[in-house]
Design an enzyme around this catalytic site. Structure first.
Site, PDB file in Angstrom:
ATOM      1  N   ASP A  36       0.827  -1.202   0.000  1.00  0.00           N
ATOM      2  CA  ASP A  36       0.000   0.000   0.000  1.00  0.00           C
ATOM      3  C   ASP A  36       0.870   1.264   0.000  1.00  0.00           C
ATOM      4  OD1 ASP A  36      -2.179   1.778   0.402  1.00  0.00           O
ATOM      5  OD2 ASP A  36      -3.235   0.258   1.564  1.00  0.00           O
ATOM      6  N   THR A  77      -6.791   3.221  -2.482  1.00  0.00           N
ATOM      7  CA  THR A  77      -6.599   1.825  -2.081  1.00  0.00           C
ATOM      8  C   THR A  77      -7.665   0.891  -2.648  1.00  0.00           C
ATOM      9  OG1 THR A  77      -5.468   2.466  -0.045  1.00  0.00           O
ATOM     10  CG2 THR A  77      -6.456   0.275  -0.093  1.00  0.00           C
ATOM     11  N   ASN A  98     -12.424   4.736  -2.370  1.00  0.00           N
ATOM     12  CA  ASN A  98     -12.588   4.019  -1.102  1.00  0.00           C
ATOM     13  C   ASN A  98     -14.029   4.169  -0.627  1.00  0.00           C
ATOM     14  OD1 ASN A  98      -9.871   3.298  -1.090  1.00  0.00           O
ATOM     15  ND2 ASN A  98      -9.269   5.086   0.117  1.00  0.00           N
ATOM     16  N   ARG A 161     -10.609  -3.529   2.953  1.00  0.00           N
ATOM     17  CA  ARG A 161     -10.694  -3.440   1.501  1.00  0.00           C
ATOM     18  C   ARG A 161      -9.481  -4.059   0.808  1.00  0.00           C
ATOM     19  NH1 ARG A 161     -10.078   1.668   3.699  1.00  0.00           N
ATOM     20  NH2 ARG A 161      -8.302   2.940   3.015  1.00  0.00           N
ATOM     21  N   HIS A 307       1.126   8.378   4.981  1.00  0.00           N
ATOM     22  CA  HIS A 307       0.173   9.453   5.256  1.00  0.00           C
ATOM     23  C   HIS A 307       0.619  10.281   6.468  1.00  0.00           C
ATOM     24  CE1 HIS A 307      -3.085   8.975   2.426  1.00  0.00           C
ATOM     25  NE2 HIS A 307      -3.108   7.662   2.619  1.00  0.00           N
ATOM     26  N   ASP A 350      -0.884  -0.441  -4.790  1.00  0.00           N
ATOM     27  CA  ASP A 350      -2.235   0.005  -5.129  1.00  0.00           C
ATOM     28  C   ASP A 350      -2.249   1.472  -5.547  1.00  0.00           C
ATOM     29  OD1 ASP A 350      -1.592   0.956  -2.625  1.00  0.00           O
ATOM     30  OD2 ASP A 350      -3.532   0.522  -1.722  1.00  0.00           O
ATOM     31  N   HIS A 351      -1.153   2.171  -5.353  1.00  0.00           N
ATOM     32  CA  HIS A 351      -0.968   3.574  -5.756  1.00  0.00           C
ATOM     33  C   HIS A 351       0.383   4.027  -5.231  1.00  0.00           C
ATOM     34  CE1 HIS A 351      -1.807   4.631  -1.565  1.00  0.00           C
ATOM     35  NE2 HIS A 351      -2.937   3.942  -1.648  1.00  0.00           N
ATOM     36  N   HIS A 484      -2.384  10.738  -1.845  1.00  0.00           N
ATOM     37  CA  HIS A 484      -2.372  10.213  -3.212  1.00  0.00           C
ATOM     38  C   HIS A 484      -3.764  10.370  -3.801  1.00  0.00           C
ATOM     39  CE1 HIS A 484      -4.392   6.783  -1.302  1.00  0.00           C
ATOM     40  NE2 HIS A 484      -3.485   6.927  -0.361  1.00  0.00           N
TER      41      HIS A 484
END
Length: 551
Positions: A36, A77, A98, A161, A307, A350-351, A484
């Site tokens: 992630d 995500t 999300n 998720r 983050h 995922d990013h 992101h």
């Protein structure tokens, strides 16, 4: 293998005409690893600090796609995990964020939230989750169908998720971590009525409790030259500690009533994930017979840390040096439990993530912060003045403007005119780079650039009516830490490495896309592609003759 690659390229999806040896050469286990918020440059930036048996082993013995990208916006995500495993973009699989605003029920929804299921392993509503909003199949679903449900699928991630969307609709189980005051791995009644005994045993052990300790750097912090200074003004840190600097006493810093939650945003969250994933391989006998199983494994702590501290932080560097050891342990256990050559692994993200805009501005790079609430207020004032009608704007969510259709119908306001005027107004605002309307995205066809990315992320039924794009390195976020979501390189450029059974050693700088992963795995397994697939199998990892491929 050349014959297999040829069949892939001609679209044949079965093993008809294959030799018995070719059929038996399929991997016994596929392990999909999604990290992630992993930027591609973390591989190169921290390369000299990695050990020989983690990331380096994957690159040195596998196939490295150096120019791999997400082909849609928004890069979050939920959409990321869904796109990796379905082989298509939000346009088709429907996970457009999300969370998003549901204009049919007039409220926001969470991508895997499901009030119709019951929590399993907890009483908390953190267990009320399922993949019911995912519109297409994953390659794990197709493997289950292909094997008459005999091949297992197990999903593992700290984030719900990150576990649920990859595992798909037919998974034997998806497990995620509930922190709070419990610190347990949980699931939902979508998959089971009660946790298996091995999961109960794991939860009852002291494995999670043992990580409530001090997080210090793995190596001497003075040797962490690949990241910024430990003390700076661009990091968030933990409540209860004056500075965002090592070391962190997680026992003292954790909330009294939610003491396990802090583990998610520390490097130890990835250790907990690894421990549980290895326990799942053992207890579920994954890869122990000739029917292919799938383990979807997502490492979420890197996102929480990014983050909080930003992509240039010592904390991010330490998290990746420790994750390197986690990857090495997974590969070691796969060799021992499943056997070398009997499994296939891919690793991606995922990013990505943007450098903290405040930091970029401090070194004279254009960047900024966008005030979404002020924007929404101004937009509503504009439509009221322009059309003399209240409540035309129902919601602004994920850089999308949702119109109130009922008010439009009652007042006779023309839909196309409203789109056009709102789009023109938004484009005049500071920090806005581009604007697209529903009419453009539904009827036009963008081949490249921002328009294509927006269109690939635009689901006609679920998305809004006007989509706007912010200037580069301009975000809706706090003044500390990274985030992101854009279609710019720092968010779209993600690692992709294949390793193991059916994979040749090599690399390429040709552009590939995240939606190519699922059809590639499906091709290796000889199964149907996920039913919404728009990606293309990456044949270069299976056959010779491509430029830049080396042995």
């Amino acid at each position: 293998m050349k014959r297999i690659a040829f069949l892939f390229l001609t679209g044949l999806l079965t093993f008809q005409g294959f030799s018995q040896e070719e059929v038996q050469d399929k991997p016994k286990l596929v392990v999909g690893i999604v990290v992630d918020q992993m930027r591609y440059d973390y591989l190169t930036r921290f390369w000299d600090r990695f050990g020989e048996n983690g990331f380096k082993k994957l690159v040195n013995e596998g196939f490295n796609f150096k120019n791999n990208h997400f082909n849609y916006v928004p890069t979050y995500t939920g959409p990321g995990h869904a796109s990796v495993y379905t082989g298509t973009s939000p346009m088709n699989h429907g996970i457009i964020g999300n969370g998003w605003y549901n204009k049919f029920i007039h409220e926001s929804v969470y991508c895997v939230g499901d009030a119709s299921v019951n929590p399993v392993g907890t009483r908390d509503d953190a267990g009320q989750m399922s993949p019911h909003r995912l519109k297409t199949t994953t390659f794990a679903d197709e493997n289950r169908l292909h094997t008459q449900m005999r091949g297992k699928t197990i999903g593992v991630a700290l984030k719900d998720r990150g576990s649920i969307l990859p595992a798909g609709h037919t998974a034997n189980a998806a497990y995620w971590f509930h922190g709070g005051d419990e610190g347990k791995w949980i699931s939902s009644s979508f998959y089971m009525e009660d946790l298996p005994q091995w999961v109960k045993d794991f939860n009852d052990s002291d494995k999670v409790e043992a990580y409530l300790k001090t997080w210090n750097t793995l190596y001497d912090i003075n040797t962490y030259h690949e990241s910024g200074s430990d003390l700076n003004e661009f990091e968030g840190g933990y409540r209860g500690k004056e500075t965002a600097t090592f070391p962190y006493d997680l026992t003292k810093l954790g909330d009294t009533d939610r003491k396990y939650e802090i583990l998610k945003s520390s490097a130890y969250g990835n250790d907990i994930t690894t421990d549980f994933a290895l326990a799942a391989i053992d207890a579920e006998d994954l890869g122990r017979d000739d029917i292919t199983d799938v383990l979807t494994l997502s490492y979420s702590s890197t996102d929480y840390i990014g983050h909080n501290f930003g992509v240039n932080s010592k904390e991010v560097q330490d998290a990746y040096l420790r994750l390197d050891q986690n990857i090495a342990e997974v590969l070691k256990q796969l060799d021992e439990k499943v056997g070398k050559g009997n499994y296939t692994v891919f690793l991606t993200a995922d990013h990505g993530g943007v450098d903290v805009p405040a930091y970029l501005k401090s070194v004279n790079i254009p960047a900024g912060y966008f005030e979404s609430d002020e924007f929404t207020k101004a937009l509503k004032e504009f439509t009221l003045k322009e059309f003399e009608v209240e409540n035309l704007i129902e919601s602004v969510y994920n850089s999308q403007v949702f119109f109130n259709y009922e008010v439009m119908e009652q007042t006779g306001i023309n839909f196309s005119e409203l789109q056009s005027k709102v789009a023109h107004y938004i484009l005049q605002l500071d920090q806005i780079d581009k604007v697209f309307t529903r009419d453009q995205l539904s009827s036009g066809s963008f081949v490249t650039g921002a328009g294509s990315a927006i269109q690939n992320g635009f689901n006609q039924k679920r998305s809004g009516d006007v989509v706007y794009v912010l200037d580069p390195a301009t975000i809706v976020y706090s003044k500390t830490g990274s985030t992101h979501g854009s279609g710019l390189m720092y968010d779209t450029h993600a690692p992709l490495i294949f390793y193991g059974n059916g994979v040749k050693h090599g690399s390429t700088t040709k552009r590939t896309e995240i939606i190519d992963i699922a059809p590639t795995v499906s091709a290796i397994l000889g199964i149907s592609f996920p039913n919404g697939t728009t990606g293309t199998p990456l044949h270069m990892l299976l056959e010779k003759g491509e430029s830049e491929i080396s042995e």
